[in-house]
Design a protein around this motif. Sequence first.
Motif, PDB file in Angstrom:
ATOM      1  N   THR A  41     -49.234  11.713   6.328  1.00 41.19           N
ATOM      2  CA  THR A  41     -49.823  10.442   6.750  1.00 41.19           C
ATOM      3  C   THR A  41     -50.433  10.522   8.138  1.00 41.19           C
ATOM      4  OG1 THR A  41     -47.696   9.712   7.615  1.00 41.19           O
ATOM      5  CG2 THR A  41     -48.218   9.096   5.344  1.00 41.19           C
ATOM      6  N   ARG A  42     -50.614  11.713   8.683  1.00 43.29           N
ATOM      7  CA  ARG A  42     -51.184  11.836  10.019  1.00 43.29           C
ATOM      8  C   ARG A  42     -52.670  11.522  10.009  1.00 43.29           C
ATOM      9  NH1 ARG A  42     -48.661  17.485  12.248  1.00 43.29           N
ATOM     10  NH2 ARG A  42     -46.509  16.807  12.224  1.00 43.29           N
ATOM     11  N   PRO A  43     -53.143  10.824  11.047  1.00 44.49           N
ATOM     12  CA  PRO A  43     -54.593  10.611  11.157  1.00 44.49           C
ATOM     13  C   PRO A  43     -55.261  11.915  11.598  1.00 44.49           C
ATOM     14  CG  PRO A  43     -53.466   9.691  13.049  1.00 44.49           C
ATOM     15  CD  PRO A  43     -52.395  10.146  12.097  1.00 44.49           C
ATOM     16  N   PRO A  44     -56.537  12.074  11.315  1.00 45.22           N
ATOM     17  CA  PRO A  44     -57.226  13.301  11.742  1.00 45.22           C
ATOM     18  C   PRO A  44     -57.280  13.388  13.265  1.00 45.22           C
ATOM     19  CG  PRO A  44     -58.795  11.712  10.881  1.00 45.22           C
ATOM     20  CD  PRO A  44     -57.426  11.156  10.624  1.00 45.22           C
ATOM     21  N   LEU A  45     -57.315  14.609  13.782  1.00 45.64           N
ATOM     22  CA  LEU A  45     -57.391  14.815  15.228  1.00 45.64           C
ATOM     23  C   LEU A  45     -58.754  14.391  15.754  1.00 45.64           C
ATOM     24  CD1 LEU A  45     -55.713  18.301  15.610  1.00 45.64           C
ATOM     25  CD2 LEU A  45     -54.747  16.083  16.165  1.00 45.64           C
ATOM     26  N   ARG A  46     -58.760  13.832  16.968  1.00 45.22           N
ATOM     27  CA  ARG A  46     -60.025  13.475  17.612  1.00 45.22           C
ATOM     28  C   ARG A  46     -60.719  14.740  18.098  1.00 45.22           C
ATOM     29  NH1 ARG A  46     -56.892   9.177  20.254  1.00 45.22           N
ATOM     30  NH2 ARG A  46     -57.568   7.221  19.374  1.00 45.22           N
ATOM     31  N   GLN A  47     -62.030  14.772  18.017  1.00 39.14           N
ATOM     32  CA  GLN A  47     -62.788  15.893  18.539  1.00 39.14           C
ATOM     33  C   GLN A  47     -62.744  15.902  20.064  1.00 39.14           C
ATOM     34  OE1 GLN A  47     -64.253  18.367  16.778  1.00 39.14           O
ATOM     35  NE2 GLN A  47     -63.301  17.463  14.996  1.00 39.14           N
ATOM     36  N   VAL A  48     -62.787  14.717  20.674  1.00 36.25           N
ATOM     37  CA  VAL A  48     -62.763  14.560  22.133  1.00 36.25           C
ATOM     38  C   VAL A  48     -61.784  13.437  22.453  1.00 36.25           C
ATOM     39  CG1 VAL A  48     -64.146  13.983  24.166  1.00 36.25           C
ATOM     40  CG2 VAL A  48     -65.172  15.267  22.306  1.00 36.25           C
ATOM     41  N   SER A  49     -60.941  13.648  23.446  1.00 35.29           N
ATOM     42  CA  SER A  49     -59.989  12.601  23.828  1.00 35.29           C
ATOM     43  C   SER A  49     -60.744  11.412  24.421  1.00 35.29           C
ATOM     44  CB  SER A  49     -58.990  13.144  24.850  1.00 35.29           C
ATOM     45  OG  SER A  49     -59.633  13.372  26.092  1.00 35.29           O
ATOM     46  N   GLU A  50     -60.084  10.263  24.459  1.00 38.63           N
ATOM     47  CA  GLU A  50     -60.715   9.066  25.017  1.00 38.63           C
ATOM     48  C   GLU A  50     -61.023   9.273  26.503  1.00 38.63           C
ATOM     49  OE1 GLU A  50     -58.427   5.576  24.148  1.00 38.63           O
ATOM     50  OE2 GLU A  50     -58.357   6.035  22.012  1.00 38.63           O
ATOM     51  N   LYS A  51     -60.118   9.940  27.202  1.00 36.49           N
ATOM     52  CA  LYS A  51     -60.323  10.201  28.630  1.00 36.49           C
ATOM     53  C   LYS A  51     -61.549  11.083  28.839  1.00 36.49           C
ATOM     54  CE  LYS A  51     -57.945  12.237  32.589  1.00 36.49           C
ATOM     55  NZ  LYS A  51     -56.711  12.888  33.043  1.00 36.49           N
ATOM     56  N   ARG A  52     -61.673  12.162  28.053  1.00 33.30           N
ATOM     57  CA  ARG A  52     -62.823  13.061  28.195  1.00 33.30           C
ATOM     58  C   ARG A  52     -64.107  12.366  27.752  1.00 33.30           C
ATOM     59  NH1 ARG A  52     -63.298  18.586  28.843  1.00 33.30           N
ATOM     60  NH2 ARG A  52     -61.533  18.182  30.195  1.00 33.30           N
ATOM     61  N   ALA A  53     -64.046  11.515  26.723  1.00 28.45           N
ATOM     62  CA  ALA A  53     -65.232  10.786  26.268  1.00 28.45           C
ATOM     63  C   ALA A  53     -65.736   9.853  27.379  1.00 28.45           C
ATOM     64  CB  ALA A  53     -64.927   9.999  25.000  1.00 28.45           C
ATOM     65  N   ALA A  54     -64.813   9.197  28.087  1.00 27.28           N
ATOM     66  CA  ALA A  54     -65.212   8.324  29.202  1.00 27.28           C
ATOM     67  C   ALA A  54     -65.839   9.147  30.323  1.00 27.28           C
ATOM     68  CB  ALA A  54     -63.999   7.549  29.726  1.00 27.28           C
ATOM     69  N   GLU A  55     -65.250  10.318  30.604  1.00 32.67           N
ATOM     70  CA  GLU A  55     -65.807  11.201  31.630  1.00 32.67           C
ATOM     71  C   GLU A  55     -67.199  11.695  31.226  1.00 32.67           C
ATOM     72  OE1 GLU A  55     -64.273  15.338  32.274  1.00 32.67           O
ATOM     73  OE2 GLU A  55     -63.597  14.447  34.153  1.00 32.67           O
ATOM     74  N   ASN A  56     -67.387  12.008  29.944  1.00 34.64           N
ATOM     75  CA  ASN A  56     -68.700  12.459  29.454  1.00 34.64           C
ATOM     76  C   ASN A  56     -69.755  11.368  29.594  1.00 34.64           C
ATOM     77  OD1 ASN A  56     -67.625  14.942  28.839  1.00 34.64           O
ATOM     78  ND2 ASN A  56     -67.450  14.552  26.647  1.00 34.64           N
ATOM     79  N   ARG A  57     -69.364  10.105  29.350  1.00 38.80           N
ATOM     80  CA  ARG A  57     -70.321   8.998  29.525  1.00 38.80           C
ATOM     81  C   ARG A  57     -70.709   8.846  30.994  1.00 38.80           C
ATOM     82  NH1 ARG A  57     -66.945   6.846  25.556  1.00 38.80           N
ATOM     83  NH2 ARG A  57     -65.672   5.749  27.097  1.00 38.80           N
ATOM     84  N   GLN A  58     -69.732   8.968  31.900  1.00 41.43           N
ATOM     85  CA  GLN A  58     -70.019   8.874  33.335  1.00 41.43           C
ATOM     86  C   GLN A  58     -70.932  10.015  33.769  1.00 41.43           C
ATOM     87  OE1 GLN A  58     -66.088   8.998  35.002  1.00 41.43           O
ATOM     88  NE2 GLN A  58     -65.932   6.768  35.163  1.00 41.43           N
ATOM     89  N   ARG A  59     -70.676  11.216  33.246  1.00 40.10           N
ATOM     90  CA  ARG A  59     -71.505  12.375  33.595  1.00 40.10           C
ATOM     91  C   ARG A  59     -72.932  12.208  33.086  1.00 40.10           C
ATOM     92  NH1 ARG A  59     -71.947  17.452  35.406  1.00 40.10           N
ATOM     93  NH2 ARG A  59     -73.085  18.971  34.176  1.00 40.10           N
ATOM     94  N   ALA A  60     -73.105  11.684  31.887  1.00 40.82           N
ATOM     95  CA  ALA A  60     -74.448  11.464  31.347  1.00 40.82           C
ATOM     96  C   ALA A  60     -75.230  10.485  32.219  1.00 40.82           C
ATOM     97  CB  ALA A  60     -74.357  10.958  29.905  1.00 40.82           C
ATOM     98  N   ALA A  61     -74.570   9.426  32.674  1.00 38.15           N
ATOM     99  CA  ALA A  61     -75.237   8.458  33.552  1.00 38.15           C
ATOM    100  C   ALA A  61     -75.582   9.099  34.901  1.00 38.15           C
ATOM    101  CB  ALA A  61     -74.343   7.233  33.757  1.00 38.15           C
ATOM    102  N   LEU A  62     -74.664   9.899  35.435  1.00 36.28           N
ATOM    103  CA  LEU A  62     -74.916  10.588  36.705  1.00 36.28           C
ATOM    104  C   LEU A  62     -76.079  11.559  36.580  1.00 36.28           C
ATOM    105  CD1 LEU A  62     -74.123  11.356  39.624  1.00 36.28           C
ATOM    106  CD2 LEU A  62     -72.513  12.998  38.630  1.00 36.28           C
ATOM    107  N   LEU A  63     -76.128  12.340  35.487  1.00 34.36           N
ATOM    108  CA  LEU A  63     -77.221  13.298  35.306  1.00 34.36           C
ATOM    109  C   LEU A  63     -78.564  12.588  35.143  1.00 34.36           C
ATOM    110  CD1 LEU A  63     -75.615  16.027  33.004  1.00 34.36           C
ATOM    111  CD2 LEU A  63     -76.112  16.151  35.452  1.00 34.36           C
ATOM    112  N   ALA A  64     -78.578  11.435  34.468  1.00 32.10           N
ATOM    113  CA  ALA A  64     -79.825  10.678  34.334  1.00 32.10           C
ATOM    114  C   ALA A  64     -80.317  10.222  35.708  1.00 32.10           C
ATOM    115  CB  ALA A  64     -79.612   9.482  33.416  1.00 32.10           C
ATOM    116  N   ARG A  65     -79.387   9.765  36.543  1.00 31.65           N
ATOM    117  CA  ARG A  65     -79.758   9.347  37.901  1.00 31.65           C
ATOM    118  C   ARG A  65     -80.270  10.531  38.718  1.00 31.65           C
ATOM    119  NH1 ARG A  65     -75.090   8.147  41.380  1.00 31.65           N
ATOM    120  NH2 ARG A  65     -75.779   9.894  42.641  1.00 31.65           N
ATOM    121  N   LEU A  66     -79.571  11.677  38.628  1.00 30.75           N
ATOM    122  CA  LEU A  66     -79.981  12.854  39.401  1.00 30.75           C
ATOM    123  C   LEU A  66     -81.324  13.409  38.922  1.00 30.75           C
ATOM    124  CD1 LEU A  66     -76.574  14.712  39.852  1.00 30.75           C
ATOM    125  CD2 LEU A  66     -77.854  13.395  41.556  1.00 30.75           C
ATOM    126  N   ARG A  67     -81.607  13.333  37.621  1.00 25.01           N
ATOM    127  CA  ARG A  67     -82.916  13.792  37.117  1.00 25.01           C
ATOM    128  C   ARG A  67     -84.044  12.954  37.702  1.00 25.01           C
ATOM    129  NH1 ARG A  67     -80.046  14.374  32.150  1.00 25.01           N
ATOM    130  NH2 ARG A  67     -79.772  16.591  31.717  1.00 25.01           N
TER     131      ARG A  67
END
Length: 140
Positions: A41-67
């Motif tokens: 009855t285990r749910p499938p494993l997440r590909q990316v943790s919620e913490k890392r997903a939030a960090e990835n969103r922040q990084r994408a916004a930062l890279l857009a600003r830096l570009r």
Amino acid sequence: MRRTRLRQVSPRRAASTDGPLWSTLTRTPFQPSAVAGVQATRPPLRQVSEKRAAENRQRAALLARLRAERPSCEARFAFADVTCCGPLDGHEPLTRARGGSVLDPDNIRMICRAHHDYIHEHPALATALGWLRPSGGGAR
């Protein structure tokens, strides 16, 4: 890769085959729930943790600003034998593995894909020129 377990062939089938005993064993998919008689009855494993997903969103916004702030390759004059091409990547001289932050704008250089590949293919030269930094607060 699927896990498998060995299943012995019935004695009647084994008698009809030639060869050693191990040839009478066949492979079937390993199903822990079938072995234990319990439904998994285990749910499938997440590909990316919620913490890392939030960090990835922040990084994408930062890279857009830096570009927008740095629209051209910052390494275009550092390596004479490489021609700029490809999109701009965010390169961290102090990588995450060496203790750097991917969210620190002071640790990100906007460079083209060709220069980014070259830096990681020639780490000794890149370190000597300051495009990679060793861990422990080394040079530059």
